[in-house]
Write a protein that holds these residues in place. Sequence first.
Motif, PDB file in Angstrom:
ATOM      1  N   SER A 268       0.852  -1.187   0.000  1.00 35.05           N
ATOM      2  CA  SER A 268       0.000   0.000   0.000  1.00 35.05           C
ATOM      3  C   SER A 268       0.884   1.231   0.000  1.00 35.05           C
ATOM      4  O   SER A 268       2.071   1.161   0.312  1.00 35.05           O
ATOM      5  CB  SER A 268      -0.950  -0.009   1.200  1.00 35.05           C
ATOM      6  OG  SER A 268      -0.218   0.184   2.392  1.00 35.05           O
ATOM      7  N   GLU A 269       0.305   2.354  -0.346  1.00 35.78           N
ATOM      8  CA  GLU A 269       1.045   3.612  -0.384  1.00 35.78           C
ATOM      9  C   GLU A 269       1.349   4.137   1.015  1.00 35.78           C
ATOM     10  O   GLU A 269       2.300   4.867   1.202  1.00 35.78           O
ATOM     11  CB  GLU A 269       0.263   4.659  -1.179  1.00 35.78           C
ATOM     12  CG  GLU A 269       0.125   4.331  -2.649  1.00 35.78           C
ATOM     13  CD  GLU A 269       1.446   4.372  -3.388  1.00 35.78           C
ATOM     14  OE1 GLU A 269       2.301   5.209  -3.070  1.00 35.78           O
ATOM     15  OE2 GLU A 269       1.630   3.529  -4.290  1.00 35.78           O
TER      16      GLU A 269
ATOM     17  N   TYR B  86       0.085  -1.624   5.999  1.00 37.05           N
ATOM     18  CA  TYR B  86      -0.854  -2.213   5.045  1.00 37.05           C
ATOM     19  C   TYR B  86      -2.228  -2.341   5.681  1.00 37.05           C
ATOM     20  O   TYR B  86      -2.366  -2.821   6.803  1.00 37.05           O
ATOM     21  CB  TYR B  86      -0.379  -3.599   4.601  1.00 37.05           C
ATOM     22  CG  TYR B  86      -1.351  -4.263   3.654  1.00 37.05           C
ATOM     23  CD1 TYR B  86      -1.284  -4.028   2.290  1.00 37.05           C
ATOM     24  CD2 TYR B  86      -2.358  -5.083   4.125  1.00 37.05           C
ATOM     25  CE1 TYR B  86      -2.182  -4.589   1.422  1.00 37.05           C
ATOM     26  CE2 TYR B  86      -3.267  -5.661   3.260  1.00 37.05           C
ATOM     27  CZ  TYR B  86      -3.174  -5.409   1.913  1.00 37.05           C
ATOM     28  OH  TYR B  86      -4.074  -5.967   1.052  1.00 37.05           O
TER      29      TYR B  86
ATOM     30  N   SER C 280      -6.053   0.958   1.866  1.00 41.84           N
ATOM     31  CA  SER C 280      -4.985   1.557   1.076  1.00 41.84           C
ATOM     32  C   SER C 280      -4.375   0.575   0.069  1.00 41.84           C
ATOM     33  O   SER C 280      -3.440   0.919  -0.642  1.00 41.84           O
ATOM     34  CB  SER C 280      -3.890   2.091   1.998  1.00 41.84           C
ATOM     35  OG  SER C 280      -3.319   1.029   2.729  1.00 41.84           O
TER      36      SER C 280
ATOM     37  N   PHE D 100      -4.066  -1.329  -3.291  1.00 38.34           N
ATOM     38  CA  PHE D 100      -4.572  -1.110  -4.640  1.00 38.34           C
ATOM     39  C   PHE D 100      -4.348  -2.311  -5.550  1.00 38.34           C
ATOM     40  O   PHE D 100      -4.624  -2.244  -6.739  1.00 38.34           O
ATOM     41  CB  PHE D 100      -3.993   0.177  -5.260  1.00 38.34           C
ATOM     42  CG  PHE D 100      -2.497   0.225  -5.347  1.00 38.34           C
ATOM     43  CD1 PHE D 100      -1.753   0.775  -4.328  1.00 38.34           C
ATOM     44  CD2 PHE D 100      -1.841  -0.270  -6.457  1.00 38.34           C
ATOM     45  CE1 PHE D 100      -0.377   0.829  -4.399  1.00 38.34           C
ATOM     46  CE2 PHE D 100      -0.466  -0.222  -6.547  1.00 38.34           C
ATOM     47  CZ  PHE D 100       0.269   0.335  -5.505  1.00 38.34           C
ATOM     48  N   HIS D 101      -3.904  -3.423  -5.001  1.00 36.35           N
ATOM     49  CA  HIS D 101      -3.694  -4.620  -5.807  1.00 36.35           C
ATOM     50  C   HIS D 101      -4.836  -5.638  -5.695  1.00 36.35           C
ATOM     51  O   HIS D 101      -4.704  -6.753  -6.169  1.00 36.35           O
ATOM     52  CB  HIS D 101      -2.391  -5.312  -5.401  1.00 36.35           C
ATOM     53  CG  HIS D 101      -1.165  -4.575  -5.804  1.00 36.35           C
ATOM     54  ND1 HIS D 101      -0.922  -4.161  -7.088  1.00 36.35           N
ATOM     55  CD2 HIS D 101      -0.099  -4.165  -5.081  1.00 36.35           C
ATOM     56  CE1 HIS D 101       0.220  -3.535  -7.149  1.00 36.35           C
ATOM     57  NE2 HIS D 101       0.745  -3.510  -5.940  1.00 36.35           N
TER      58      HIS D 101
END
Length: 177
Positions: free
Chosen positions: A29-30, A34, A38, A40-41
């Motif tokens: 996550s950015e 985690y 957040s 995005f995968h």
Amino acid sequence: GEALTPAMESALLASPVLALLIGFVLRHSESEYYDFASAFHIPVYLFLSLVVAMFLGLTNSVDDITRDRPVLLRERNLNVRLGYYVLAKAITLATFAVIQCILFTLVGNALLSVRGVFWIVFCAMFLTTMSGVAIGLVISALVHESKTAVLAIPVVLIPQIILAGALIKYQDMNRDL
């Protein structure tokens, strides 16, 4: 009941091991830590889950009829109906698929903190696995050697991955398709 053969044990272990690998690679996550919000995968995880499901279905079934051909010929001579064989094969492979899909979904969802959609992911995986089983049984009925059947797996799986629209958008594909 029968004990699990080494091949069955390794097939059962394949799904949680693949879930661990996919989950570990995609757990990013950015933010500093985690969490699902957040991450995005998750779409990639869902796509890879279905690729794994198709792969498991194909590998579980692709050499079954080829391997059972002598038994089928003997049963045919004894007037045993083919439908009983197909039904028994489908029930056995479906039971095995349920276990594999549960293991994959539990491990993958836990590792990626996916909550509240277990049944959706499981059902999508199970239906895809059973599609793979059906394709695998057709391949197994058409070829005469197990090795040939196993070699057909990439020929069936790779076009599905390419044409699924996840790697390349449909709009960006060759217009002649």
